[in-house]
Design a protein around this motif. Structure first.
Motif, short mmCIF file in Angstrom:
data_model
loop_
_atom_site.label_atom_id
_atom_site.label_comp_id
_atom_site.label_asym_id
_atom_site.label_seq_id
_atom_site.Cartn_x
_atom_site.Cartn_y
_atom_site.Cartn_z
N ASP A 139 0.83 -1.20 0.00
CA ASP A 139 0.00 0.00 0.00
C ASP A 139 0.87 1.26 0.00
N ALA A 140 0.42 2.26 -0.73
CA ALA A 140 1.13 3.53 -0.71
C ALA A 140 0.97 4.22 0.63
N ALA A 141 -0.21 4.22 1.19
CA ALA A 141 -0.50 4.94 2.43
C ALA A 141 -0.32 4.04 3.65
N THR A 142 0.13 4.62 4.73
CA THR A 142 0.23 3.89 6.00
C THR A 142 -1.16 3.73 6.60
N ASN A 143 -1.31 2.77 7.50
CA ASN A 143 -2.59 2.59 8.20
C ASN A 143 -2.94 3.84 9.01
N ARG A 144 -1.93 4.48 9.55
CA ARG A 144 -2.14 5.71 10.32
C ARG A 144 -2.72 6.81 9.43
N PHE A 145 -2.17 6.94 8.21
CA PHE A 145 -2.67 7.96 7.29
C PHE A 145 -4.11 7.65 6.87
N LYS A 146 -4.40 6.39 6.63
CA LYS A 146 -5.76 6.02 6.24
C LYS A 146 -6.76 6.36 7.33
N ALA A 147 -6.37 6.13 8.58
CA ALA A 147 -7.28 6.43 9.70
C ALA A 147 -7.49 7.93 9.86
N ASP A 148 -6.43 8.71 9.66
CA ASP A 148 -6.53 10.15 9.84
C ASP A 148 -7.14 10.85 8.63
N HIS A 149 -7.04 10.22 7.44
CA HIS A 149 -7.56 10.84 6.21
C HIS A 149 -8.38 9.79 5.45
N PRO A 150 -9.53 9.41 5.96
CA PRO A 150 -10.30 8.29 5.39
C PRO A 150 -10.76 8.53 3.96
N ASP A 151 -10.87 9.76 3.53
CA ASP A 151 -11.38 10.05 2.18
C ASP A 151 -10.28 10.39 1.19
N ASP A 152 -9.03 10.29 1.59
CA ASP A 152 -7.94 10.68 0.70
C ASP A 152 -7.77 9.65 -0.42
#
Length: 697
Positions: free
Chosen positions: A230-243
């Motif tokens: 995955d390009a995004a980290t799990n942390r980023f996905k949680a903080d930016h769910p619509d990115d």
């Protein structure tokens, strides 16, 4: 390639008082220290004689330098070469990369980047917009270079206060400095599986009776970079769910591009010097990893003049004049329409004279002038049009006290004038003209303890004038996802620096341990304000350029050990590492985007035309991050990277060939660089293979 020889006779030529007044040239760079082992040609044993002269910091031509330096040339340059300067130099001691995808990556030296790192072409300022933003690529393809010289730390002050972090000098042969007879040149091509990077380039030199002609060209195209998961980290996905980056897997969207370059150069060379001119045009079109619908279309034209006269009588033994004019432009295109256009055009000239000895002192004095006009027009025009003019005087003197001790002294004075033009835009109403006078002083020493061991040290005081963007920025910056606000009242940076190294060289074994420390007052940092401003796509965190106090310190270790040399070949073990600690002492916070502790080991084998290497790098996790600074407050995990390569040299007729294959990131590690503003959704490449072929004739 046949070269004309230089006779020892002198030219009966004397300089007028006016010319003498102009020649106030050279640097606070200080001479003394062995060239880095990375300069060694791998197919040859290290017998202590195979050293390249580092001309960037050593215009006196001495065999040693006190400054920390690295040089990539010949095979090592071929093996390190990537699409960007940042990635090409990333594994050198003290050097990391800003990593805005595989193409737009600028070198970071000892934790410093932007305007604190000076990028040069043949010793002249490279005028572009790469220091302004991490998504702006350096318009230079490492494929077309003869060598790259890296100076770390304040010893690079030969080139002004904005080289406090270091200097990267890219050197090419576009203006031949010696007479060429017949035809010579080289060509290369290569492929990288990480992003289907296909590149090729060629250079040709010909001449007769001192008249020389140079032609070169290169082309590179690449697709989206392949990544381990995955390009995004799990942390980023949680903080930016619509990115939209959350859906990227196996590749970095919009990281494809192309770049092309062409040059014509000519010169006339005689027994006592040369004079020449070159024209280069560079074009690129590449995607912004931060914005899936944005691309950058870049064009740069560069005109260069270079001349030197040697073997003079009178006060100066030699005089060198360089001048360059650059016209740079890039447009940021979103959804097929131009959003913002950045332009930077200007010239710089450098004149230096190597004087005859004044008592025990051997040195250079000179002057440098530069003028540029920068503008950013469009949606993200967050900086007003600004004219920047700089005038400098500088000198470098060396004193060989005895067979054990060499001393050097340098000084430079810069006068900078910045004149903004808001053009009726109320966004820049507070912008006003600023003038700065910035002196720099340095001293260095090398003490040879014996034939094997030596101690090198440097001390310096440096001042750096704020740049136009540190003073006048005011607006949203989409590539970094911030709203940047300059400080029109910003003061000059002032820095006190020290650097000391213990070195050894037995011929077969060599190495150094170096420690450095820099204390800044009025350090200009882009620091979080804790506020938000509304942008086109929603609220953006506000970052202010503010003066604060800061300190940088760290260590750099490197060594090469001869394990065995016999019928089966030569086996060398390289061991090294680096560490930087950077602190905002005014706010008691770590500075953002600093490289962590890195440790390296490499086993190299050479036998006849063959060479091979297996290398390992450990990057520690970076948990020293500032608090309450948005994404800059997020730590990164450590990584372990294993690479390998095999090269083969052979001759066909009068041509010399090198063919090699490289395997990178063999364990398919997910690597996120703490130095990148995109680390939460832009990891480095997955496991991949690179192929390359070079021929010289």
């Amino acid at each position: 390639m046949k070269k004309l020889t230089t006779k020892s006779s002198k030219i009966a030529f004397r300089l007028s008082p006016v010319m003498v007044a102009i020649f106030i040239s050279s640097s606070p760079a200080w001479a003394v220290s062995q060239t880095n082992t990375s300069a060694q040609h791998l197919s040859e044993p290290d017998d202590g004689q195979n050293q390249a002269i580092l001309v960037t910091a050593n215009p006196l031509g001495k065999s040693q330098l006190a400054i920390p330096n690295s040089i990539l040339v010949d095979d090592e340059l071929a093996y390190h070469q990537q699409a960007s300067l940042g990635e090409t130099l990333n594994q050198l001691p003290g050097v990391s990369s800003s990593y805005f995808g595989p193409f737009a990556s600028r070198p970071i030296i000892r934790g410093m980047d932007g305007d604190r790192i000076r990028i040069l072409r043949n010793g002249m300022t490279a005028l572009d917009a790469s220091a302004l933003s991490q998504d702006h690529a350096v318009p230079e393809d490492p494929m077309g270079l003869d060598r790259i010289e890296v100076l770390r730390g304040p010893s690079a002050l030969l080139y002004g206060g904005n080289a406090i972090g270091g200097v990267v000098n890219t050197i090419n042969g576009r203006i031949p400095k010696e007479a060429v007879e017949g035809v010579s040149g080289q060509a290369e091509t290569g492929f990288s599986g990480a992003n289907n990077d296909r590149h090729a380039g060629a250079a040709l030199n010909t001449g007769h009776d001192g008249f020389n002609l140079h032609l070169d060209g290169s082309s590179r195209s690449f697709q989206d970079l392949k990544i381990p998961g995955d390009a995004a980290t799990n942390r980023f996905k949680a903080d930016h769910p619509d990115d939209e980056h959350n859906d990227e897997k196996g590749h970095l969207t919009n990281s494809s591009g192309r770049a092309d370059s062409g040059t014509i150069g000519s010169s006339y060379a005689w027994e006592h010097g040369y004079t020449g001119f070159s024209y280069n045009r560079y074009n690129s079109n590449y995607g912004s990893v931060a914005e899936p619908d944005a691309r950058l279309k870049m064009k740069q034209e560069n005109y260069n003049f270079d001349s030197e006269v040697r073997d003079l009588e009178g006060f100066f033994k030699s005089v060198k004049l360089q001048a360059a004019y650059t016209n740079y432009k890039h447009s940021e295109i979103e959804d097929g329409e131009v959003g913002t256009t950045f332009k930077n055009k200007g010239f710089n000239a450098r004149l230096e004279g190597h004087h005859t000895k004044l008592g025990p002192l051997d040195g250079i004095i000179g002057t440098e002038i530069s003028s540029s006009r920068f503008s950013a027009l469009g949606e993200e025009g967050f900086i007003p049009r600004t004219d920047t003019d700089t005038y400098a005087l500088f000198l470098l003197e060396q004193w060989e006290v005895n067979s054990k001790l060499d001393l050097s002294f340098g000084a430079r004075m810069d006068r900078t004038h910045l004149s903004p033009n808001a053009q009726g835009n109320t966004q820049f109403a507070e912008s006003r003209t600023r003038n700065f006078t910035a002196p720099s002083l340095s001293t260095g020493a090398v003490y040879k303890l014996n034939k094997i061991w030596s101690v090198n040290s440097n001390l310096s005081y440096t001042e750096r004038a704020p740049t136009f963007y540190e003073l006048y920025a005011n607006g949203p910056h989409g590539a970094t996802g911030t709203y940047e606000v300059g400080n029109p009242d910003a003061k000059k940076e002032k820095a006190y620096s020290a650097d000391v190294a213990l070195k050894f060289d037995t011929g077969a074994n060599s190495g150094s341990a170096r420690a450095f420390y820099t204390h800044f007052s009025n350090y200009i940092g882009m620091l979080s304000s804790g506020r938000e401003e509304e942008g086109e796509d929603g609220p953006l965190p506000v970052y202010n350029y503010r003066n604060t106090d800061a300190r940088f310190y760290g260590i750099e270790l490197e060594s090469r050990w001869r394990l065995y040399a016999g019928q089966s070949g030569q086996y060398d073990l390289d061991l090294g590492g680096d560490y930087v600690n950077a602190q905002d002492t005014g706010n008691h916070q770590p500075l953002p985007r600093i490289s962590p502790l890195r440790l390296r080991a490499a086993l190299t084998w050479v036998r006849g035309p063959w060479d091979a290497q297996l290398s390992y790098e450990h990057g520690a996790g970076q948990h020293r991050v500032p608090k309450n600074s948005g994404d800059d407050s997020l730590s990164t995990s450590g990584y372990n990277r294993i690479d390998t390569r095999v090269g083969y040299h052979f001759d066909l007729g009068d041509t010399q060939w090198l063919a090699f294959v490289k395997g990178n990131n063999l364990t398919n590690e997910t690597i996120r660089y703490s130095t990148s503003v995109l680390r939460e959704y832009s990891p480095a490449a997955k496991r991949n293979v690179e192929l390359g072929v070079q021929v010289k004739f």
